[in-house]
Write an enzyme that holds these catalytic residues in place. Structure first.
Site, PDB file in Angstrom:
ATOM      1  N   SER A 138     -10.118 -36.828 -35.982  1.00 49.04           N
ATOM      2  CA  SER A 138     -10.346 -36.161 -34.700  1.00 49.04           C
ATOM      3  C   SER A 138     -10.512 -34.664 -34.868  1.00 49.04           C
ATOM      4  CB  SER A 138      -9.175 -36.451 -33.745  1.00 49.04           C
ATOM      5  OG  SER A 138      -9.238 -37.774 -33.278  1.00 49.04           O
ATOM      6  N   LYS A 153      -6.877 -38.927 -24.511  1.00 46.81           N
ATOM      7  CA  LYS A 153      -7.205 -37.541 -24.852  1.00 46.81           C
ATOM      8  C   LYS A 153      -7.718 -36.777 -23.633  1.00 46.81           C
ATOM      9  CE  LYS A 153      -8.355 -38.694 -29.653  1.00 46.81           C
ATOM     10  NZ  LYS A 153      -9.412 -38.692 -30.695  1.00 46.81           N
ATOM     11  N   ASP A 203       0.847  -1.183   0.000  1.00 49.17           N
ATOM     12  CA  ASP A 203       0.000   0.000   0.000  1.00 49.17           C
ATOM     13  C   ASP A 203       0.885   1.236   0.000  1.00 49.17           C
ATOM     14  OD1 ASP A 203       1.046  -0.055   2.509  1.00 49.17           O
ATOM     15  OD2 ASP A 203      -0.855  -0.167   3.577  1.00 49.17           O
TER      16      ASP A 203
END
EC number: 3.4.21.-
Length: 1012
Positions: free
Chosen positions: A653, A692, A30
């Site tokens: 695919s 996969k 801060d």
């Protein structure tokens, strides 16, 4: 996959220290600029469990100082007794003047047992209460659990051996440094006097006032009797001051004196400190007697948490006697000021950790770490280097936004220790701005954190002049997200002030904003060269250390996995793995690896798809060209391309991903990978889905395809889940599974017995498949071999089995394994699978079913021991436990069914009492009194022996009692007239009679009579 984690992390140290305090302290980013030093202070206590086995540990997780908490033990009366304060290892006020708490975590668990105890019993309940300690009224289990409705702030029934972890989360920001109550130089004062400087920042003031015209009237109070005027609940851990005034009036008796005392009371009801307001203060009749007071109490006097106070007066008559009647009336006000008590976290919230049913004498260990920003005193500052904190509003905003959504992100204040340890990897992802959020995606937190990152990072670009070009380029997104809150009238972003307003913004609408693709890396802003090409964002430098890697936006791209095999011959795979590919619109061979460039396949409409092997025509009609590129990693809104030497792909695919891209042309990032084969506009399943799915999970994504798919978890999944704790059953359905407006020739279906859609279809392969089908129909053994192969492929262990076959060429190990494999229906298989059958995982029992089964087992065991009252219903009412020793003794002595949960301690600790028979007592008295054959023992001695047996509850005399009985017997023998006569004793000096001499066989001895 390329691992760039060591070179691409952009950690926010503050939030990492908050979520994982054991990683060390970090400066709060801060705008409080004070030179300070960072320090970690440990706290370790071994607390002894009391006789009741229960206790309470009160933690002050946000207290800015050495105080960590306090320990109380539960007494048999039901009240708590203070044991000790819990502090940091070093007393901070000795060496430091000011501090700010950065982070804190504490763990409570037990792993030791007292002598004679062989099982670690007991549970822990913990709750973080958003209030002060004095506001709690019920400390029972139900009372603690009902102290808050937030599920992230309470846990119950954690085994004491597992333990709980308390995490300190800030309740406010922009906090100043707190004075520690350190000793200060006191020139000219006596060295015995101690001067300290306590915090006066943010005081908490308690004012006790009465209603108008209210007066406490004391009519004829006996002299010397205490009267309580004021009581109030207060909370104090630091120095306090009390002030006010009392007005005594209507005093009708002369020579009245008064003592006024203020008591500060702890949590356990004991007096912590006592302040005398007035002593022997004389009261005058006919007037108002004012008693003003203003007292102070340093921090050193507060030895335990204060939760209440009371003001008492004692009046008496000078020269009188106790009990004399006195009459007076008093009114007034009172104010207690706790210095620093209103500092956020100093007194609230509090975390209460209650343990119960722990073996008495066990040790409960409290261990943790507290991280501070400390300003040393002048003496220590001579040898200690201090530095300014790093002002980083971006990190501060990110921390605020994360913690403001902590309930949705699963960030708790109390944890089971094992769960907190498992979440550390997730916390590291939260602290790393460049992490792909794979674990967060598995938990469902990824979208929230991604949205927070989008809103936190653009604010930083408005703070520095070098970021002006990017601020203008990104103005639309910033204005949309923050609106008027992005900048103040001075032109400075409101995030720079670090105020809570910087945490505002339309987070939920963030995903609707267009992402411009600019990234901030260590406050260095890089504008990519030619970032927009054909509507695709290509950024060469998103991460540090990855400037030479190409990255594209996921917007306008679809992803799909492809199984890659290396072949010894056309039908025998040697290695099996999967790679993720992306479909990008346009001819983008510059993004492909060199091994794929120059290779393309045409679609039915004549367009090209780059990255495919030139094998015939792709059975799709597309409206434009596409490029298929391999990828290594997936980030929030970008994907990192791969440069691995991957050959052009074959198979179907990618057909679904290309068709989805061509028909729907998605304009939002796709966070799912697709797989599926097209057949006459229908999407059908493909093989190698397990492989996969593992590839998609490694990238933190889900795999979508036609229909639901259940994964058979095998050894590969066990290893994978251990490394990546995701749900292995993450099989999703695409939003559009059917593409009816594709032409009928858009897809085709492969009928391969090997179910390997990525194999290149050749005439030789088709002939081999037909021959294999014919052989399977003719030979059952060959059909079984095909079924084994399909089983290996479905479970994703083809590669493992191939490697195992290389190491076991003669199948000796496999034969031994099958010979010793568990048989269906065996004891081990029934224990693992239950009655569901071999190989079918049985549903585990619910907690209620498990408890009922446990009750039945305990009841059956008790029945075999002859304890028939312990029915399953009675065991359930008894806390799911068998009879205690007290309950068994009660049943044995009374033959009445004991009450559940009643311990009957009187029966456990009562002395065993059994009566000796008269025959046993007479036999013992005869044996002690004299040897057999002598006179019988008198009745008095028999009564004495009987009293000894009665004293010993039927047991024989001990050694001391035996000595006393022998002495008693000797005394009775000497004075008993009926005792047996003693044997005559021989005279020691009497001469023995001379034996007659031998005179011969025929000679008679001459006697005296013969001589006469």
């Amino acid at each position: 996959m390329t691992n760039l984690m060591d070179h691409t992390q952009q950690i926010v140290p503050f939030i990492r220290s908050l979520l994982m305090p054991t990683t060390g302290p970090a400066s709060i980013p801060d705008d409080t600029l004070e030179k300070h030093t960072l320090r970690s202070e440990t706290s370790t206590y071994n607390l002894t469990v009391g006789d009741t086995g229960s206790g309470l540990i009160v933690f002050f997780p946000g207290f800015p100082g050495s105080v960590v908490g306090a320990h109380y033990t539960l007494q048999s009366s039901g009240s708590y007794q203070f044991d000790q304060m819990l502090l940091t290892a070093q007393n901070l006020p000795v060496s430091y003047n000011y501090c700010r708490l950065v982070s804190r975590s504490l763990t409570v668990r037990s792993s030791t047992l007292p002598g004679g105890v062989y099982a670690l019993n007991g549970t822990i309940n913990a709750v973080t209460f958003q209030g002060s300690l004095s506001e709690l009224t019920d400390y029972s289990y139900n009372g603690l659990m009902s102290a808050t409705a937030n599920i992230n702030d309470k846990i119950g029934n954690v085994l004491v051996g597992e333990g709980v972890t308390v995490l300190s989360l800030p309740t406010s920001y922009d906090l100043s440094y707190v004075r520690l109550g350190d000793p200060i130089p006191a020139a000219g004062l006596d060295p015995k006097l101690m001067a300290t400087c306590d915090s006066s920042d943010r005081p908490r003031v308690y004012t006790v006032t009465a209603a108008d015209e209210y007066q406490f009237s004391s009519q004829l109070i006996p002299s010397g009797v205490k009267t309580t005027l004021f009581t109030a609940n207060i909370d104090a851990l630091t120095s306090l001051s009390v002030g006010g005034e009392l007005i005594f009036s209507q005093v009708t008796i002369h020579s009245i004196e008064v003592d006024v005392t203020i008591y500060f009371i702890g949590f356990d009801g004991t007096e912590v400190t006592v302040k005398a307001v007035a002593t022997d203060f004389g009261l005058t009749t006919g007037t108002n007697n004012l008693v003003p007071f203003n007292l102070g109490g340093p921090t050193s006097e507060i030895t335990q948490p204060i939760t209440s106070m009371k003001l008492e007066v004692v009046t008496y008559k000078r020269g009188g006697t106790a009990g004399d009647p006195i009459s007076w009336t008093v009114s007034g006000t009172l104010a207690v000021t706790v210095h620093g008590g209103n500092y956020p976290g100093a007194l609230r919230p509090v975390t209460l950790v209650a343990y119960e049913r722990v073996a008495a004498g066990s040790v409960v260990t409290v261990a943790g770490v507290s991280n501070f920003e400390l300003i040393p005193n002048p003496e220590l500052a001579k040898n200690l280097v201090t530095e300014y904190g790093r002002f980083d509003p971006g990190a501060m905003n990110y921390t605020k936004l994360i913690l403001s959504e902590r309930d949705r992100l699963g960030i708790k204040t109390v944890w089971p220790t094992r769960e907190y340890t498992d979440f550390r990897e997730y916390f590291m992802e939260v602290a790393d701005l460049n992490s792909p959020l794979k674990i967060a995606g598995a938990f469902g937190f990824k979208d929230i954190i991604r949205a927070i990152r989008k809103i936190a990072v653009p604010v930083v670009s408005t703070l520095f002049p070098p970021a002006a070009p990017l601020a203008h380029a990104n103005r639309e997104g910033v204005d949309y997200l923050l609106g008027d809150e992005a900048q103040a009238a001075s032109g400075t972003a409101r995030g720079a002030s670090g105020k809570a307003r910087a945490a505002s913004g339309r987070i939920r609408q963030l995903t609707l904003a267009a992402d411009k693709g600019y990234e901030v890396v260590a406050n260095m802003f890089q504008v990519p060269q030619n970032p927009i090409v054909d509507g695709i964002l290509a950024s060469p430098g998103i991460l540090r250390g990855a400037h030479n890697l190409d990255c594209v936006s996921k917007e306008g791209a679809t992803l799909f996995p492809v199984v890659i095999t290396t072949l010894e011959d056309e039908l025998t795979p040697k290695a099996l793995n999967s790679k993720m590919f992306a479909v990008i619109e346009g001819a983008r061979e510059d993004l492909q690896p060199p091994s794929q460039r120059g290779s393309f396949i045409r679609t039915l409409s004549g367009h090209r798809v780059y990255g495919y092997a030139p094998d015939g025509v792709l059975p799709l009609e597309t409206g434009r060209d596409y490029t298929v590129v391999p990828i290594d990693d997936v980030w929030d809104d970008s994907i990192m391309l791969s440069q691995d030497p991957i050959p052009p792909i074959v198979g179907n695919s990618g057909n679904l991903a290309i068709a989805y891209m061509d028909v729907f042309r998605p304009k939002v990032p796709i966070h799912v990978a697709m797989t599926g084969a097209l057949n006459a506009s229908e999407i059908e399943s493909v093989s190698f889905r397990s492989t996969k799915l593992a590839t998609a999970h490694r990238l933190g994504m889900k795999l979508a395809g036609p229909g639901d798919y259940d994964i058979n978890t095998g050894p590969n999944w066990a290893t994978f889940i251990k490394r990546f704790p995701h749900n292995p059953r993450g099989w999703d359905r695409l939003p559009y599974l059917n593409l009816p407006y594709l032409p009928p020739t858009a897809g085709r279906q492969f009928h391969l017995a090997l179910a390997a859609s990525e194999f290149k279809e050749t005439p030789e392969l088709e002939d081999a498949v037909r021959a294999m089908d014919a052989a399977a129909n003719a030979d059952p053994l060959f059909r079984s071999a095909l079924q084994v192969f399909m089983w290996l492929e479905e479970n994703g262990i083809v590669t493992d089995m191939a490697n195992f076959a290389l190491s076991d060429p003669n199948a000796h190990r496999m034969k031994n394994f099958l010979a010793n494999a568990p048989q269906a229906g065996s004891k081990s298989q029934r224990a693992k699978y239950g009655t569901a059958g071999y190989g079918v995982e049985a549903r585990g029992p619910t907690p209620e079913e498990a408890q009922r089964a446990k009750d039945a087992r305990i009841s059956k065991k008790m029945e075999t021991m002859g304890i028939y009252f312990a029915t399953p219903e009675w065991v359930a009412l008894n806390g799911h436990r068998g009879p205690s020793p007290g309950q068994l003794k009660y049943w044995q002595n009374t033959r009445e069914i004991p009450e559940p949960n009643e311990d009957y301690p009187d029966y456990v600790h009562a002395e065993k009492s059994r009566l000796a028979s008269e025959e046993q007592i007479l036999r013992a008295a005869t044996s002690i009194y004299g040897a057999p054959g002598q006179a019988e023992p008198p009745q008095a001695f028999i009564d004495e022996v009987a009293r000894v047996y009665e004293t010993n509850h039927g047991r024989v005399p001990n050694q001391e009692q035996m000595k006393d009985l022998l002495l008693t017997a000797m005394e009775m023998k000497h004075r008993n007239p009926r005792r047996a006569p003693p044997k005559p004793k021989p005279k020691p000096n009497a001469p023995s009679q001379r034996p007659p001499g031998r005179l011969g066989r025929w000679i008679r001895t001459v006697s005296d009579e013969d001589l006469e």
